[in-house]
Each structure stands twice: as structure tokens, then as C-alpha cells.
Design an enzyme around this catalytic site. Structure first.
Site, mmCIF file in Angstrom:
data_model
loop_
_atom_site.group_PDB
_atom_site.id
_atom_site.type_symbol
_atom_site.label_atom_id
_atom_site.label_comp_id
_atom_site.label_asym_id
_atom_site.label_seq_id
_atom_site.Cartn_x
_atom_site.Cartn_y
_atom_site.Cartn_z
ATOM 1 N N GLN A 267 -19.631 -17.958 -6.042
ATOM 2 C CA GLN A 267 -18.926 -17.193 -7.068
ATOM 3 C C GLN A 267 -18.490 -15.834 -6.528
ATOM 4 O O GLN A 267 -19.008 -15.339 -5.544
ATOM 5 C CB GLN A 267 -19.819 -17.035 -8.306
ATOM 6 C CG GLN A 267 -19.981 -18.345 -9.076
ATOM 7 C CD GLN A 267 -20.881 -18.226 -10.289
ATOM 8 O OE1 GLN A 267 -21.415 -17.162 -10.569
ATOM 9 N NE2 GLN A 267 -21.058 -19.332 -11.010
ATOM 10 N N SER B 84 -16.815 -20.988 -21.293
ATOM 11 C CA SER B 84 -17.957 -20.115 -21.050
ATOM 12 C C SER B 84 -17.443 -18.702 -20.820
ATOM 13 O O SER B 84 -16.244 -18.479 -20.646
ATOM 14 C CB SER B 84 -18.739 -20.597 -19.827
ATOM 15 O OG SER B 84 -17.948 -20.435 -18.659
ATOM 16 N N GLU C 17 -10.250 -27.147 -22.144
ATOM 17 C CA GLU C 17 -10.938 -27.462 -23.392
ATOM 18 C C GLU C 17 -11.753 -26.260 -23.836
ATOM 19 O O GLU C 17 -12.365 -25.573 -23.016
ATOM 20 C CB GLU C 17 -11.846 -28.679 -23.167
ATOM 21 C CG GLU C 17 -12.459 -29.247 -24.429
ATOM 22 C CD GLU C 17 -13.246 -30.519 -24.167
ATOM 23 O OE1 GLU C 17 -14.358 -30.648 -24.699
ATOM 24 O OE2 GLU C 17 -12.737 -31.366 -23.402
ATOM 25 N N CYS D 168 -14.753 -29.516 -18.229
ATOM 26 C CA CYS D 168 -15.751 -28.569 -17.735
ATOM 27 C C CYS D 168 -15.305 -28.057 -16.373
ATOM 28 O O CYS D 168 -14.684 -28.794 -15.608
ATOM 29 C CB CYS D 168 -17.117 -29.237 -17.587
ATOM 30 S SG CYS D 168 -17.923 -29.599 -19.158
ATOM 31 N N ILE D 169 -15.645 -26.816 -16.075
ATOM 32 C CA ILE D 169 -15.287 -26.246 -14.778
ATOM 33 C C ILE D 169 -16.420 -25.342 -14.332
ATOM 34 O O ILE D 169 -17.009 -24.618 -15.146
ATOM 35 C CB ILE D 169 -13.943 -25.476 -14.859
ATOM 36 C CG1 ILE D 169 -13.510 -24.995 -13.467
ATOM 37 C CG2 ILE D 169 -13.997 -24.339 -15.854
ATOM 38 C CD1 ILE D 169 -12.061 -24.513 -13.416
#
Length: 452
Positions: A316, A346, A342, A308-309
Site C-alpha cells: 500500500q 471501504s 460496487e 471487491c478491491i
């Protein structure tokens, strides 16, 4: 536009008024996920069809176009050969996806705007990998690469099997240090806290508290001023901390709960033992403030270097997403491996990775120099070795950039002026970079460490 004689129930679809990115009114089709009565007035929780779930919201009846109301259809059961309901068999032709490979390509030439031609050789089988310890956010989405899908559209398939509760945002606001965050998605915080107007988090240990008074009392006892674990990188005000999901279970679970507010497709909350967490922070006189993080499996059979990142919303579009990605590949270089994130990514993650891969590969191609008057040569494997980007991602990026053309029996990579100029503009904006000299990281062989 509502009619009190018509009952709108969960599952109905109809146009709903919302403001688009240009602050103009539009009426996209939306699905009613929930209905509630507040002070004698009904509110409807809507999901805009074909839009990202983070745009879901509660709306008042005056925003509904009742004239185009569609009631939910009853699901028809598909009969099988014996007449019993079952799933429709899939077509083998539809299930097979053929991926292009450059390994079988002829020698490839890169035509540059300055009149030179650069040659890329096909990957050589059996070539040994060198140990290349060399010297999410979409901030640069206009960096000369083809325009990305709109930010409002979802690039992750809708998970219709999810429980209706998990499809709805359950937290209104989170206070984290000096920031107040509006969550995008559901996160499984304790139910008694989700009804509060604000959920308070300690920005150093990420403990969740129900009131400002509780937070203030907690801060008098909490000694942390940085994430637990080892600081493995520091340059200027930017630091990275490595956190073991088994040794620091509570912090890791709290981190995953926070991340789930902004990541729709997965969570690691229940089992953090198999994971390492790399938290990026910004330092000031009050401590090390969390900017973002990524997690990775201690042992990955599929060469995943990121599970996950996330870059937190206040940070942002400032280059931190690419910095997280770059750091994950620097770790892979030290480990002597190629890595890949992985899947599924998103939508923001996909944009960030595409941009990072494009810039990294174009940087390699544009720095190639001729040797003794001959055209410079490089293989796909060598690009992968230098960057630690997995070969499949190198190939997909070249295809995504539309660089590959078939000409006279050869595959030609053509760098157009637009691509070159766009890349140069993007690199001028990219002020944040990882300095490998500031990384102090010794990889562990987790396969020899028992149960982690």
C-alpha cells in the site's frame, strides 16, 4: 485508572488510552466488545467509537479511564399504533435524496490559469456510445484535491447488527511468503487455526496451514508459481491473471478468506461462481507474488466493474491501488462499457477512487485544445466515453473538487491554480500506469454461457 470494585462488562463505554498518528497520547471513547482472563489478569477488547474497526485491540486495565465509565443502556421498544413494538416509520422527506445532474446544465466553460477558457457542453440525449479502445491505496491523497477524511475515521457505517464474534479480529498474524501481515478484521478461517500465534499461507495457491513445517512440506508438492488462470497482462515485473471463480473455486475462496482480513464490509467466500478475480502480481526469480486483486461479477445489471478491491498492506501507498483501478477501467474500455465500483466502498477504497477519478478527469480537461481559435468543447457523456467512468461518478467528482460554480445563468467549471499545480505534482509521482498495448483480453458474453 481502574477500580477493582467496579465490574466492566461488554457494552460499557469509557475513554481508553491509545497513541495517535503523531505518537501522542489520546483518550478516545471506546466500547468494550469482549472481556477475557489471561494468567489471572483481565484483558478488554475495545472498539474506538467513530474510528475504523481495524484499530480495535486488546488492552490492559491500566489503559481504561474508569472514572468516566458508561454502562450499556437498555434498548427501548418503540410502540406502534396498536401498542405493539415495531420500527419507527421513516419520513419520506428524509428518504428522498436528490442527485444533481449536469444533463440539464447550460453550456459550461472551464477557466484555466493560463487565461484560456474551455467549454463543456451539456450531455446530449440519445448520443451513441463509441467503443473506446484507446491507446485503494491512498498514496496520492495530497494531489491538489480537497483533503480527505482522516485515515483513522470510518467512512463505512457501523454494522451494529453483526454478531459480536465477527466484530473482533480472530487472527494475530499471517505469514505470506516473505511478509508477515497483521489482520485488520475478522475472517472466517477454521476456528482451530485462529488460536495459533501465526497462520501460514502458501503465497501461490493461498492454502492455509497450521505450522511452518506443514508449509514447508506443502511447498515440496505445490507446483504453482503464479495464480491459476490466464495471464492477460504483463509489463515489466507487473502481471495480471484472470481467474474464474467457478473453475478455480478453492483458490478463489482462499483469496476471499485472505481479503476478508483487510476488508470489513463484504466477503465472497461462500459463493465465488458468479465472479471473476483479477490478481495483480510482481515477478521475481521465485515466481509471481500477489500484490492485490479485484473481483467483478460476470453479469452485472448495475454496470459494476469491481465488486471487491484490495492492495495487500505491504504494497500500500506505492501506487498499486490506482493501478488496480486503472486496470478495471481498461477492461471496461475493451468491453465498450462504462463501469463503477460496487458500493459501499471501504474508507481506503473511497480515497483511492476519488483520487483516481479526479486525476483522470483533470487529465482530460487540461489536454483540451482550441480548434480554429474557438473554445474547445466536450460533454459529460464524452468524458465518460473516453474514460469508461460512469457518468454519475464524473458528475460527483466535479462536485467533490468544487469545480462547479453558477455564474450569470451558466454552470462554470473553474480550474484554480492550486488544483492545476496539485494535479501536475500528483501525475509526476504516478510512475505506475497501465499500457493498453500489453493487455490481451477478450471479453465473454456470460449471458450466453448458461450457468457461467
Amino acid at each position: 485508572m481502574t477500580d477493582s470494585s467496579v465490574e466492566i462488562v461488554e457494552g460499557c463505554r469509557l475513554p481508553v488510552l491509545r497513541k495517535n498518528q503523531e505518537n501522542e497520547d489520546e483518550w478516545p471513547l471506546a466500547e468494550i466488545l469482549s472481556v477475557k482472563d489471561t494468567l489471572g489478569r483481565k484483558l478488554y477488547y475495545v472498539h474506538y467509537v467513530d474510528f475504523n474497526k481495524r484499530l480495535d485491540e486488546w488492552v490492559t486495565p491500566d489503559r481504561l479511564d474508569i472514572k468516566k465509565l458508561q454502562f450499556p443502556k437498555k434498548e427501548a421498544k418503540t410502540p406502534t399504533k396498536n401498542g405493539l413494538p415495531g420500527s419507527r416509520p421513516s419520513s419520506p422527506d428524509r428518504d428522498v435524496v436528490r442527485e444533481a445532474t449536469l444533463d440539464s446544465f447550460y453550456p459550461t466553460y472551464v477557466h484555466c490559469t493560463n487565461g484560456t477558457t474551455r467549454r463543456i457542453l451539456p450531455s446530449q440525449p440519445g448520443r451513441k456510445r463509441k467503443n473506446c479502445g484507446t491507446d485503494e491505496d491512498s498514496q496520492d491523497s495530497s494531489d491538489g484535491i480537497p483533503s480527505a477524511p482522516r485515515m483513522t475515521g470510518s467512512l463505512v457505517s457501523d454494522r451494529s447488527h453483526d454478531d459480536i464474534v465477527t466484530r473482533m479480529k480472530n487472527i494475530d498474524c499471517i505469514e505470506l511468503g516473505r511478509h508477515r501481515l497483521k489482520p485488520w478484521y475478522f475472517s472466517p478461517y477454521p476456528q482451530e487455526l485462529t488460536s495459533l500465534p501465526v497462520l501460514y499461507l502458501c503465497e501461490f495457491c493461498l492454502k492455509y496451514l497450521k505450522s511452518l513445517k506443514c508449509l514447508q512440506r506443502h511447498l515440496t508438492k505445490c507446483n504453482l508459481r503464479h495464480p491459476p488462470g490466464n495471464e492477460i497482462y504483463r509489463k515489466g515485473t507487473i502481471s495480471f491473471f484472470e481467474i474464474d471463480g467457478r473453475k478455480n473455486k478453492t483458490y478463489s475462496q482462499n483469496l476471499c478468506l485472505l481479503a476478508k482480513c483487510f476488508l470489513d464490509h463484504k466477503t465472497l467466500y461462500y459463493d465465488t461462481d458468479p465472479f471473476l478475480f483479477y490478481v495483480m502480481t510482481e515477478y521475481d526469480s521465485k515466481g509471481f507474488h500477489i500484490v492485490g486483486y479485484f473481483s467483478k461479477e460476470k453479469e452485472s445489471t448495475e454496470d459494476y466493474n469491481v465488486a471487491c478491491i484490495l492492495t495487500l498492506p505491504p504494497y500500500q501507498r506505492r501506487g498499486y491501488g490506482k493501478l488496480l483501478i486503472e486496470f478495471s477501467y481498461e477492461l471496461s474500455k475493451v468491453e465498450g462499457k462504462t463501469g463503477t465500483p460496487e458500493k459501499p466502498l471501504s474508507d481506503l477504497g473511497l480515497l483511492s477512487y476519488r483520487s483516481y477519478w479526479s486525476q483522470t478527469i483533470l487529465e482530460i480537461l487540461m489536454e483540451l485544445k482550441s480548434d480554429n481559435g474557438e473554445r474547445p468543447q466536450i460533454t459529460i457523456n464524452e468524458i465518460s466515453e473516453i474514460t469508461s467512468v460512469k457518468k454519475e461518478d464524473v458528475i460527483s467528482t466535479l462536485q467533490y473538487l468544487n469545480l462547479i460554480n453558477y455564474y450569470k445563468g451558466q454552470y462554470i467549471l473553474t480550474l484554480s491554480e492550486d488544483i492545476v499545480e496539485g494535479h501536475e505534482r500528483a501525475m509526476q509521482k504516478r510512475h505506475l500506469r497501465i499500457d493498453p498495448k500489453c493487455l490481451h483480453f477478450t471479453p465473454k458474453d456470460w449471458s450466453k454461457r448458461g450457468k457461467w
